[in-house]
Design a protein around this motif. Structure first.
Motif, short mmCIF file in Angstrom:
data_model
loop_
_atom_site.label_atom_id
_atom_site.label_comp_id
_atom_site.label_asym_id
_atom_site.label_seq_id
_atom_site.Cartn_x
_atom_site.Cartn_y
_atom_site.Cartn_z
N HIS A 124 0.69 -1.28 0.12
CA HIS A 124 -0.15 -0.18 0.29
C HIS A 124 1.16 1.59 -0.02
CE1 HIS A 124 -2.70 3.20 2.47
NE2 HIS A 124 -3.31 3.00 0.63
N SER A 125 2.09 1.49 0.84
CA SER A 125 2.62 2.60 0.89
C SER A 125 3.23 3.15 -0.19
CB SER A 125 3.79 2.85 2.61
OG SER A 125 4.34 1.67 0.82
N ALA A 126 3.74 1.98 -0.48
CA ALA A 126 4.61 1.89 -2.02
C ALA A 126 3.44 1.95 -3.03
CB ALA A 126 4.83 0.46 -2.96
N TYR A 127 2.25 1.67 -3.44
CA TYR A 127 1.43 2.20 -4.17
C TYR A 127 1.16 3.75 -3.50
CZ TYR A 127 -0.51 -1.97 -6.47
OH TYR A 127 -0.36 -3.04 -7.55
N THR A 128 1.16 4.41 -3.01
CA THR A 128 0.53 5.49 -2.33
C THR A 128 1.66 6.48 -2.80
OG1 THR A 128 1.07 5.44 -0.44
CG2 THR A 128 -0.96 4.83 -0.96
#
Lengths: 251, 251
Positions: free
Chosen positions: B177-181
């Motif tokens: 998730h943090s990668a995507y964001t």
DNA sequence: ATCTAAATATGGTCCGACCAAAATGGTCAG
DNA sequence: CTGACCATTTTGGTCGGACCATATTTAGAT
């Protein structure tokens, strides 16, 4: 002594000298001035071009190497390699290796794969086109043909799953697949293989494909889950410390 | 010139001198001999300890830095940082940045996210426990409260999706998730925001949560899909060249 | 004891050198 | 002309020493 509770100052935002070179070469690669597969200029040329010492040039090249923009073999000229999704996953390889140190890491990774592939078969069941089905059929046939050759079967097994990853037509997905296989391979390969297990896996694949053809997303998902769960169970009994499924992503 | 028809010899399995140091320090970090957050020994000490030149030591440290095992700021002592899933994704950041160069890359990444989150909401609908639902409710409330503050809404928006990623209880997922964001943020932030859009997104989230509470996996998936599709459409019209070739840059 | 200023430690950069392997070019047998 | 073979030049890998600017530590002043 290790309790300096003060906030890390973090004042500086300056850059190393190599950053300039990195940016420059980076841009040259992306712009095509340095074509893919072409060797980088010699270090001595670069140091002249940028007016920096060789150390800086080397650091820059090394950085580019770690970023996957150039491929460097021990004593060879670094070779430009335009970044691809694969390169990205390759770059994390080392770290993932560490994460896989404890059995828990393997489990997490494997479960993420299960999670991912569940979604894949669902997608396949709902949206696979004729060509995709044919590809799956072909892969399955190769599967069956390789039942007696465990090594070949391993390959065709991966290939079958690989087709699944290609169906969404998103270049990221096949990269995810190869990442999964390469990371999980060491743990998988230590597992005993046998024609019986191969046959079993073949039947699992066959069932998954059946469900997909029937456009039965739920059924396909269940079949896939059973397939991978069984495989994991095999890993679990092969390796001592695993169990304690605190909580899982299975459905 | 590039037609050396012979197979790349690949004779050498030799290693650079730095590899030894890398392995050693790597192992020290993993074994805890070098605790997390502790500074690395000085370069000059290391060069004495390993009997290598400073260049080699520096290369080793640099490599460890790129692998995310140590964190190095320009003029400070490198600091040990035990690898986490986050570190892995951080390491690919640079490469992904390049992949996102063309609009197509963004689209692929965004679609993979859609794919992933579809599976997440499905999972949530089927297996979310009371706590998870509560977390979603809380996130949704924060959402609503921030409708008039686009910046705050952006944060709470991410937070809502973040809860989804935490439900499977797999540490890899929040990292994803943090990668995507972080990767998508630059493209997302250039999009105009408005209380109206925020309200719309809030309603989308509310609907998703509703479906999850109803244990309606299909409904939740559809709602999520609509939510993200709408968002993408916004990106598409904001940026000139997206899919559908032939679009004109004039707005 | 606190704060400041000198001293030192340390990372970043540069230079010049050497070695061994790789790339290059030319020679010579077939 | 082709292709194997050898001498030469490049080039990457490593080394050692040196200088600078900044961190960090120490000593001194208040």
């Amino acid at each position: 002594m290790p309790e300096t509770t003060t906030v890390p100052p973090e004042p500086h935002g300056d850059e190393r000298a190599s950053d300039r070179i990195i940016r420059h070469i980076e841009q040259q690669i992306l712009s095509g001035t340095l074509p893919d597969r072409s060797p980088l200029p010699a270090e001595r040329d670069l140091m002249e071009q940028f007016g920096s010492s060789r150390a800086v040039v080397r650091e820059a090249i090394s950085a580019l190497g770690h970023r996957g923009l150039v491929e460097q073999r021990p004593r060879f000229r670094p070779v430009v390699r335009k970044p691809g999704v694969e390169a990205a996953f390759a770059a994390v390889g080392n770290i993932v290796e560490h994460l896989l140190g404890d059995e828990n890491g393997v489990r997490n990774l494997y479960e993420s794969r299960l999670f991912f592939e569940k979604a894949l078969v669902r997608q396949a069941a709902l949206h696979a086109c004729k060509q995709d089905i044919d590809d799956l059929r072909t892969a399955l046939a190769h599967n069956e043909a390789a039942i007696d050759d465990s090594e070949a079967f391993y390959q065709s097994d991966m290939a079958f799953h690989g087709v699944l990853y290609r169906i969404p037509r998103n270049p990221i997905f096949p990269a995810v697949h190869s990442a999964y296989t390469s990371w999980l391979a060491p743990h998988w390969s230590r597992m005993p293989r046998s024609p019986e297990r191969n046959a079993m896996n073949f039947r699992s694949h066959a069932e998954i494909l059946e469900r997909i053809i029937e456009r039965d997303a739920d059924g396909a998902e269940i079949a896939l889950r059973r397939h991978l769960d069984t495989a994991w169970e095999y890993v679990r009994v092969t390796f001592p410390s695993s169990s304690t499924p605190g909580r899982d992503t299975r459905s």
